[in-house]
Design an enzyme around this catalytic site. Structure first.
Site, PDB file in Angstrom:
ATOM      1  N   HIS A   1       7.777  -2.205   2.348  1.00  0.00           N
ATOM      2  CA  HIS A   1       7.510  -0.769   2.204  1.00  0.00           C
ATOM      3  C   HIS A   1       8.796   0.048   2.017  1.00  0.00           C
ATOM      4  O   HIS A   1       8.902   0.879   1.111  1.00  0.00           O
ATOM      5  CB  HIS A   1       6.756  -0.232   3.421  1.00  0.00           C
TER       6      HIS A   1
ATOM      7  N   HIS B   1       0.819  -1.214   0.000  1.00  0.00           N
ATOM      8  CA  HIS B   1       0.000   0.000   0.000  1.00  0.00           C
ATOM      9  C   HIS B   1       0.857   1.269   0.000  1.00  0.00           C
ATOM     10  O   HIS B   1       0.368   2.338  -0.339  1.00  0.00           O
ATOM     11  CB  HIS B   1      -1.026  -0.006   1.139  1.00  0.00           C
TER      12      HIS B   1
ATOM     13  N   ASP C   1       8.182  -7.122   8.333  1.00  0.00           N
ATOM     14  CA  ASP C   1       6.906  -6.405   8.272  1.00  0.00           C
ATOM     15  C   ASP C   1       7.012  -5.101   7.470  1.00  0.00           C
ATOM     16  O   ASP C   1       6.057  -4.704   6.809  1.00  0.00           O
ATOM     17  CB  ASP C   1       6.436  -6.100   9.709  1.00  0.00           C
TER      18      ASP C   1
HETATM   19  C1  BG6 Z   1       1.615  -2.488   7.441  1.00  0.00           C
HETATM   20  C2  BG6 Z   1       2.378  -3.115   8.572  1.00  0.00           C
HETATM   21  O1  BG6 Z   1       1.954  -3.086   6.219  1.00  0.00           O
HETATM   22  O2  BG6 Z   1       1.949  -1.082   7.387  1.00  0.00           O
HETATM   23  C3  BG6 Z   1       2.038  -2.446   9.884  1.00  0.00           C
HETATM   24  O3  BG6 Z   1       2.047  -4.506   8.643  1.00  0.00           O
HETATM   25  C4  BG6 Z   1       2.259  -0.959   9.782  1.00  0.00           C
HETATM   26  O4  BG6 Z   1       2.792  -3.005  10.949  1.00  0.00           O
HETATM   27  C5  BG6 Z   1       1.583  -0.375   8.552  1.00  0.00           C
HETATM   28  O5  BG6 Z   1       1.741  -0.356  10.955  1.00  0.00           O
HETATM   29  C6  BG6 Z   1       1.989   1.081   8.339  1.00  0.00           C
HETATM   30  O6  BG6 Z   1       1.196   1.642   7.332  1.00  0.00           O
HETATM   31  P1  BG6 Z   1       0.876   3.206   7.304  1.00  0.00           P
HETATM   32  O7  BG6 Z   1       0.163   3.420   6.013  1.00  0.00           O
HETATM   33  O8  BG6 Z   1       0.032   3.480   8.511  1.00  0.00           O
HETATM   34  O9  BG6 Z   1       2.190   3.905   7.375  1.00  0.00           O
END
Ligand code: BG6
Length: 485
Positions: A242, A180, A237
């Site tokens: 990311h 995402h 994770d």
């Molecule tokens: C998720 C992780 O993919 O991304 C989580 O599994 C994390 O641990 C989250 O909190 C963070 O996403 P964002 O969009 O809130 O920065």
């Protein structure tokens, strides 16, 4: 600036795991926002399935409650929610067994829409079984799409196995692996900034850049996900996916075209250029109790846990463009602020003509902030205005996005990604070989600290992470940008 809506074809979106947290918190609110923006054609059907024995009416009631919780008041009214809910249907299905499938097939095949997408918001162990049911039961059409959520595997072997199971039933151009972070506005803007402007490209290399920092700091802890998180840790994770995607978009060569495979080919080259990371360049941390905040071990329900809730790494991209430029990555939970940013720090001028201590200047830096308050800021030095000698001061050249948007709202990543699935655009999704390459890099690093029986360094909940992470960068005569909202 007005927001443009590009219409999509009417679609059937079948969500597996529709009673789960992600569906309630992200997927359905994102669809509601797109509905409100008039992007969802009237014939569209959103079909939820899960084990819960609800009917469509019960599903609508549940989702109404979720929308009231996750959609800000200014974006909802009873009439819009009621109209959106009429698009929702539900059928309980036991994805591993036979129960419920016939009714689902009948519903999906009854007046089908031109686009069909299956969204697997379920544990990865169910990807293979669901994909094969879809194909055996004739639900998979020639151009239907399958969307899968992270975690995409736990290591290289499990990711390869998932890829194999999906490839058995779907072509690669039908598989949408979600990260995402790629749907976040500023991450996409990084590509616009780099490849739609001629100003930056000549200085975007080792000759002009001193180092790069990528930080994803969170204030939340493991929030009821302890069982999953304790087996993953920050490396699996957050970094393998990311932060890796942020690094790729920062470091990649310009693709020939802004098209899915061109972009993904370039990202893959970056991942393949990553050097292995030795232990001294890795700092793992785990938050301890502080004031009202519980410790990681209490949150995760594992008093002996050695899983990292924080990690900092010094990473090298071994190619012509980046030779000698360290990429410092760090991410952690229960830190002092929620902040995600990429910072590019440029080298100092080769010779300073301002010798006096009060004329000291900061290095130019470009801060690409993903959240909160998405913005791109270039920090420059100017003469401090006015009398009293010639002093230098730093000023930001600011490009904040929020105000420039017509409806004053930054769309959630899922809104963009869901519409891309329907449009059939894979640019912002990970290809199978990309995910495998990222695990191929991460696995030996994880194995190294496991062999060394490394224990994460404690840090205070609400702080800036373990001291070791400061030392990692201070050792190179550099410093992190502070973690602040
Ligand atoms: C998720 C992780 O993919 O991304 C989580 O599994 C994390 O641990 C989250 O909190 C963070 O996403 P964002 O969009 O809130 O920065």
């Amino acid at each position: 600036m007005s927001v443009k809506i590009i219409p999509v074809d009417p679609f059937d979106l079948i969500i597996f795991g529709a009673s789960g947290d992600l569906a309630r918190r992200k997927i359905l609110p994102a669809l509601y926002q797109r509905f409100l923006a008039s992007q969802i054609p009237p014939e569209t059907r959103i079909i939820g399935t899960a084990r819960s024995g609800w009917d469509s009416a019960a599903f609508r009631t549940e989702i109404k409650t979720s929308l009231e919780k996750y959609i800000p008041e200014s974006r909802r009214d009873a009439d819009s929610i009621a109209r959106f809910l009429t698009r929702l249907h539900y059928h309980p299905v036991d994805v591993k067994g036979d129960k419920g499938w016939d009714a689902l097939v009948a519903l999906v095949n009854d007046t089908p829409n031109p686009v069909r997408a299956f969204y697997l918001s379920v544990a990865p162990a169910l990807f293979g079984p669901i994909a094969s049911q879809l194909s055996q039961r004739g639900l998979r059409t020639a151009d239907s799409r399958i969307v899968v959520e992270k975690p995409f595997g736990h290591d290289l072997a499990s990711a390869q196995e998932l890829n194999k199971q999906l490839a058995h039933c779907f072509r690669e151009d039908q598989i949408y692996r979600i990260d995402h972070y790629l749907g976040k506005e500023t991450v996409q803007n990084l590509m616009a900034l780099r490849f739609a402007n001629s100003l930056l490209e000549p200085v975007w290399n080792a000759q002009h850049i001193d180092h790069i920092q990528i930080t994803v700091a969170e204030t939340i802890g493991v929030e009821g996900r302890g069982a999953y998180y304790d087996k993953s840790g920050a490396m699996r994770d957050m970094v393998q996916n990311h932060l890796m995607q942020m690094l790729c978009l920062t470091a990649m060569e310009p693709p020939a075209r802004f098209e899915a495979n061109d972009v993904r080919d370039e990202k893959l080259k970056v991942i393949r250029s990553l050097e292995d990371v030795p232990l001294p360049d890795i700092v793992r941390g785990q938050y301890r109790a502080n004031g009202d905040s519980a410790s990681y071990r209490d949150d995760a329900g594992n008093p002996d846990s050695t899983t990292e809730s924080f990690i900092a790494l010094k990473v090298r991209v071994s190619n012509w463009r980046w030779a000698g430029v360290p990429f410092y990555l760090r991410t952690g939970k229960r830190l002092r602020a929620r902040m995600s940013e990429i910072v590019v720090i440029f080298k100092d001028p080769p010779h300073s003509i301002f010798p006096h201590p009060e004329q000291r200047h900061n290095s130019n830096s470009l801060v690409i902030r993903l959240q909160p308050d998405e913005a791109i800021t270039m920090h420059m030095n100017i003469k401090e205005p006015g009398q009293g000698g010639f002093r230098l001061t730093e000023v930001p050249l600011d490009m904040s996005f929020a105000e420039t948007l017509g409806d004053g709202r930054m769309a959630d990543a899922y809104e963009r990604l869901l519409m891309d699935v329907i449009r059939g655009d894979q640019t912002l999704f990970m290809r199978g070989d990309e995910v495998e390459a990222a695990w191929r890099w991460a696995d030996p690093i994880i194995a190294r600290w496991q062999e060394a029986e490394d224990i994460p360094e404690p840090y205070d909940a609400g702080g800036s992470g373990p001291d070791g992470s400061l030392a990692l960068i201070h050792h190179d005569n550099r410093r992190w940008r502070p973690i602040e909202a």
